[in-house]
Design a protein around this motif. Structure first.
Motif, short mmCIF file in Angstrom:
data_model
loop_
_atom_site.label_atom_id
_atom_site.label_comp_id
_atom_site.label_asym_id
_atom_site.label_seq_id
_atom_site.Cartn_x
_atom_site.Cartn_y
_atom_site.Cartn_z
N ARG A 188 0.82 -1.22 0.00
CA ARG A 188 0.00 0.00 0.00
C ARG A 188 0.86 1.26 0.00
O ARG A 188 0.49 2.26 -0.62
N VAL A 189 2.00 1.23 0.67
CA VAL A 189 2.89 2.39 0.64
C VAL A 189 3.44 2.58 -0.77
O VAL A 189 3.55 3.71 -1.25
N GLN A 190 3.75 1.49 -1.44
CA GLN A 190 4.20 1.62 -2.83
C GLN A 190 3.10 2.21 -3.71
O GLN A 190 3.36 3.04 -4.57
N GLU A 191 1.87 1.80 -3.45
CA GLU A 191 0.72 2.30 -4.22
C GLU A 191 0.44 3.77 -3.92
O GLU A 191 -0.02 4.50 -4.79
N SER A 192 0.69 4.19 -2.68
CA SER A 192 0.39 5.58 -2.25
C SER A 192 1.58 6.17 -1.50
O SER A 192 1.53 6.33 -0.28
N PRO A 193 2.65 6.51 -2.21
CA PRO A 193 3.82 7.08 -1.53
C PRO A 193 3.43 8.34 -0.74
O PRO A 193 2.62 9.14 -1.20
N GLY A 194 3.98 8.47 0.46
CA GLY A 194 3.68 9.62 1.30
C GLY A 194 2.43 9.45 2.13
O GLY A 194 1.98 10.39 2.80
#
Length: 153
Positions: A44-50
């Motif tokens: 999920r972090v890769q999908e939504s950086p930041g």
């Protein structure tokens, strides 16, 4: 006396135990010590950086108070970076490190294989039906969970 073998909660717990064991076995073959929750967080972090930690918890249906421990372990492994949000100094935002991106690239085939192994005893039609019904049942009780799934808005 209850017939545990026909109780959804009991069967789901047993299936979950097997699913986690299968996940660990497949990922370990690539030399990584990674839990299903840690994988979900990295994905999920890769999908939504930041993304901030609270939003991440909602996206993977994980308890807000314990997501910090998951993130701590991923930071310690060098796969995530955590920093203070420029928009809200109380929030912590997350980004994958280059090593974290590499880990995801390497283990994705293992995660896909684990999903297939979890459905091993079912035909393709049965597997599709099982997943469809499991999603439907899970969506219907989502708000009853202590950590409901909260899609990003």
């Amino acid at each position: 006396m209850f017939d545990l073998g026909n109780m959804p909660g009991h069967l789901i717990r047993r299936y979950h135990q097997a699913a986690v064991a299968i996940f660990h076995r497949e990922v370990a073959q690539f030399g990584y010590d990674l839990t299903p929750v840690q994988f979900a967080a990295l994905d999920r972090v890769q999908e939504s950086p930041g993304i901030d930690q609270i939003t991440l918890a909602g996206l993977i249906a994980y308890d807000r108070t314990t997501i910090t421990g998951v993130v701590d372990r991923l930071v310690q492994k060098g796969w995530l970076e955590r920093s203070i949000s420029v928009r809200d100094r109380r929030a912590r935002v997350l980004h994958l490190t280059d090593e974290g991106k590499q880990v995801l690239t390497v283990i994705r085939p293992a995660v896909k294989k684990a999903q297939r192994v979890m459905l091993h005893g079912l035909s393709e039609v049965e597997a599709d039906q099982f997943v469809r019904l499991l999603k439907k049942a899970t969506e219907r009780v989502n708000e009853l969970s202590r950590a409901p799934l909260k899609p990003e808005t």
